[in-house]
Write an enzyme that holds these catalytic residues in place. Structure first.
Site, mmCIF file in Angstrom:
data_model
loop_
_atom_site.group_PDB
_atom_site.id
_atom_site.type_symbol
_atom_site.label_atom_id
_atom_site.label_comp_id
_atom_site.label_asym_id
_atom_site.label_seq_id
_atom_site.Cartn_x
_atom_site.Cartn_y
_atom_site.Cartn_z
ATOM 1 N N ARG A 34 0.826 -1.223 0.000
ATOM 2 C CA ARG A 34 0.000 0.000 0.000
ATOM 3 C C ARG A 34 0.857 1.269 0.000
ATOM 4 O O ARG A 34 0.351 2.366 0.219
ATOM 5 C CB ARG A 34 -0.936 -0.009 1.222
ATOM 6 C CG ARG A 34 -1.866 -1.236 1.235
ATOM 7 C CD ARG A 34 -2.629 -1.321 2.550
ATOM 8 N NE ARG A 34 -3.179 -2.642 2.781
ATOM 9 C CZ ARG A 34 -4.396 -3.042 2.414
ATOM 10 N NH1 ARG A 34 -5.191 -2.221 1.780
ATOM 11 N NH2 ARG A 34 -4.816 -4.270 2.678
ATOM 12 N N GLY B 101 -6.122 -7.242 5.978
ATOM 13 C CA GLY B 101 -6.303 -6.012 5.210
ATOM 14 C C GLY B 101 -6.941 -4.895 6.017
ATOM 15 O O GLY B 101 -7.476 -3.945 5.442
ATOM 16 N N ASP C 4 9.053 -5.572 2.560
ATOM 17 C CA ASP C 4 8.532 -6.503 1.551
ATOM 18 C C ASP C 4 7.804 -5.760 0.435
ATOM 19 O O ASP C 4 6.826 -5.061 0.688
ATOM 20 C CB ASP C 4 7.562 -7.474 2.241
ATOM 21 C CG ASP C 4 7.008 -8.516 1.284
ATOM 22 O OD1 ASP C 4 7.805 -9.316 0.754
ATOM 23 O OD2 ASP C 4 5.781 -8.527 1.052
ATOM 24 N N LEU D 176 -3.709 -8.436 9.589
ATOM 25 C CA LEU D 176 -4.959 -7.793 10.044
ATOM 26 C C LEU D 176 -6.065 -8.027 9.030
ATOM 27 O O LEU D 176 -7.084 -7.317 9.035
ATOM 28 C CB LEU D 176 -4.744 -6.287 10.238
ATOM 29 C CG LEU D 176 -3.744 -5.880 11.315
ATOM 30 C CD1 LEU D 176 -3.642 -4.359 11.405
ATOM 31 C CD2 LEU D 176 -4.155 -6.465 12.670
ATOM 32 N N TYR E 137 3.360 -4.766 -7.446
ATOM 33 C CA TYR E 137 2.712 -3.769 -6.593
ATOM 34 C C TYR E 137 2.769 -2.395 -7.268
ATOM 35 O O TYR E 137 3.813 -1.977 -7.740
ATOM 36 C CB TYR E 137 3.390 -3.670 -5.216
ATOM 37 C CG TYR E 137 3.215 -4.886 -4.325
ATOM 38 C CD1 TYR E 137 2.383 -5.939 -4.681
ATOM 39 C CD2 TYR E 137 3.888 -4.970 -3.124
ATOM 40 C CE1 TYR E 137 2.235 -7.043 -3.865
ATOM 41 C CE2 TYR E 137 3.748 -6.075 -2.290
ATOM 42 C CZ TYR E 137 2.930 -7.106 -2.667
ATOM 43 O OH TYR E 137 2.793 -8.197 -1.850
ATOM 44 N N SER F 46 -0.960 -9.919 5.294
ATOM 45 C CA SER F 46 -2.248 -9.393 5.787
ATOM 46 C C SER F 46 -2.621 -9.956 7.161
ATOM 47 O O SER F 46 -3.700 -10.539 7.330
ATOM 48 C CB SER F 46 -3.364 -9.667 4.770
ATOM 49 O OG SER F 46 -3.144 -8.943 3.576
ATOM 50 N N ARG G 171 0.170 4.012 13.737
ATOM 51 C CA ARG G 171 -0.329 2.619 13.790
ATOM 52 C C ARG G 171 0.819 1.621 13.756
ATOM 53 O O ARG G 171 0.755 0.574 14.390
ATOM 54 C CB ARG G 171 -1.277 2.366 12.623
ATOM 55 C CG ARG G 171 -2.619 3.004 12.863
ATOM 56 C CD ARG G 171 -3.602 2.578 11.801
ATOM 57 N NE ARG G 171 -4.814 3.365 11.919
ATOM 58 C CZ ARG G 171 -5.547 3.781 10.904
ATOM 59 N NH1 ARG G 171 -5.191 3.469 9.672
ATOM 60 N NH2 ARG G 171 -6.628 4.476 11.098
ATOM 61 N N ARG H 4 3.658 -16.172 -6.865
ATOM 62 C CA ARG H 4 2.634 -17.228 -6.882
ATOM 63 C C ARG H 4 3.171 -18.365 -7.721
ATOM 64 O O ARG H 4 3.912 -18.146 -8.673
ATOM 65 C CB ARG H 4 1.312 -16.708 -7.470
ATOM 66 C CG ARG H 4 0.633 -15.691 -6.593
ATOM 67 C CD ARG H 4 -0.881 -15.788 -6.610
ATOM 68 N NE ARG H 4 -1.455 -14.909 -5.611
ATOM 69 C CZ ARG H 4 -2.127 -15.318 -4.536
ATOM 70 N NH1 ARG H 4 -2.353 -16.601 -4.331
ATOM 71 N NH2 ARG H 4 -2.622 -14.446 -3.667
ATOM 72 N N SER I 42 5.988 -17.595 -2.198
ATOM 73 C CA SER I 42 4.801 -17.017 -1.586
ATOM 74 C C SER I 42 3.594 -17.762 -2.135
ATOM 75 O O SER I 42 3.571 -18.106 -3.329
ATOM 76 C CB SER I 42 4.727 -15.525 -1.942
ATOM 77 O OG SER I 42 3.563 -14.955 -1.410
#
Ligand SMILES: NC(=O)c1ccc[n+]([C@@H]2O[C@H](COP(=O)([O-])OP(=O)(O)OC[C@H]3O[C@@H](n4cnc5c(N)ncnc54)[C@H](OP(=O)(O)O)[C@@H]3O)[C@@H](O)[C@H]2O)c1
Length: 307
Positions: free
Chosen positions: A31, A223, A56, A221, A61, A219, A277, A135, A164
């Site tokens: 993000r 996302g 990472d 959380l 991305y 992820s 955060r 992937r 991954s």
């Protein structure tokens, strides 16, 4: 035997069979949009200061989350590193290749080499510490994937290799062929959170422990859902809130601590781009969760009691 022993291991992890040490909580760049020159560098530096030294990213991305397209995320991170080269030395830089929009997966050896060279150019670095196959591409034989990865390591472009979203049998097949090059997989990066427990049950984490591979949980959380509570079973929200109140932290911190409680010594790859955060989430390393707590989380997530 007591059931109240703390399962959360907040210590640094050693990646696979390397001597590379990383924080138990790490910084995910999916993000990261690279839209604020000063803020971008400050954010990366803040993550490193918190011990989130595994950074990472992936070549793909940038196609979403405000990016301008394939490679944009690596370019944005590379821009920070070009302006602040000392940050590169402080991080364990991890990227991923192997997703090609419109295909969607390519692990053809020639492509892996070209894609890695392109990633290095965008990142403005001579090598990455960890290259991951993003992937699995079942239409490439693992022997040829291993060969390409070995070539990249021999050329010094890549220090360690990982995967991954690979199943346990895909990990085993690639590991067997890497062993012929005297190499091993360092990491596997599955989705794992209190809301997404598959890796705990499908053999992914067991295979990591069998082969000495460090799991990187993406992820943690889910996302952000485990922070906001949106689209999360009521019982799971209530359990995270109850444990958070007991530990004096937010439900999000409990969710990250849950990932750190597994004996595979998982690294939680958090994705917040908000410095406050990140500071909050780093506190997951100090949370106490015992067996009763982690099974309460699992049963609340499942919505049914364990047998
Ligand atoms: N290998 C793969 O296939 C794969 C797939 C997905 C992700 N990943 C990796 O995993 C990393 C993490 O993924 P993720 O970003 O989905 O991680 P995540 O940590 O589960 O979620 C991050 C999201 O949660 C939000 N959030 C965090 N705390 C919050 C709070 N207290 N209240 C409200 N929102 C909160 C963040 O927003 P703010 O930024 O505003 O805090 C951000 O949008 C990625 O960066 C990437 O490196 C890998």
């Amino acid at each position: 035997m007591t059931t109240d022993a703390n399962l959360v291991d907040g210590n640094e992890r050693v990646l696979g069979s390397t001597d590379v040490r990383v924080g138990a909580v790490s910084f995910g760049c999916w993000r990261f949009t690279g839209t604020d020159e000063a803020g971008d560098a400050a954010l990366i530096e803040h993550a490193l200061d918190l011990g989130m030294n595994l950074v990472d990213t992936a070549d793909v991305y940038g196609l979403d989350w405000g990016g301008s397209g394939f490679g944009a995320n690596e370019t944005a991170l590379g821009d920070v590193l070009r302006r602040h080269p000392s940050l590169r030395d402080r991080m364990v830089l991890a990227t991923k290749v192997g997703i090609v929009p419109g295909v969607p997966y390519v692990s053809d050896p020639a492509y892996l080499v070209t894609a890695t060279e392109a990633s290095l150019r965008r990142l403005g670095t001579d090598y990455v510490d960890l290259l991951q196959i993003h992937r699995p591409d079942p239409f490439t034989h693992p022997a040829t994937v291993a060969e390409a990865l070995a070539r990249l390591v021999e050329r010094g472009l890549v220090r360690a290799v990982g995967v991954s979203n690979h199943s346990p049998s895909q990990v085993r097949a690639l590991s067997t062929h890497l062993a012929l090059h005297r190499m091993s997989l360092t990491t596997n990066q599955p989705e794992l959170s209190a809301l997404r427990l598959n890796a705990l049950r499908d053999g992914t984490l067991d295979m990591c422990m069998e082969l000495g591979i460090t799991p990187l949980a993406w992820s943690p959380l889910s996302g952000g859902r485990l922070a906001t509570g949106h689209n999360v079973p009521k019982a799971l929200n209530a359990t995270l809130r109850r444990l958070g109140a007991r530990e004096g932290v937010s439900p999000a911190v409990i969710a990250v601590a849950f990932v750190l409680a597994h004996p595979a010594r998982i690294v939680a790859v958090v994705g917040s781009q908000n410095p406050q955060r990140l500071t909050e989430l780093a506190a997951a390393t100090n949370v106490h969760l015992d067996r009763v707590d982690v099974y309460a989380i699992i049963q609340a997530s499942d919505g049914t009691p364990l047998p």
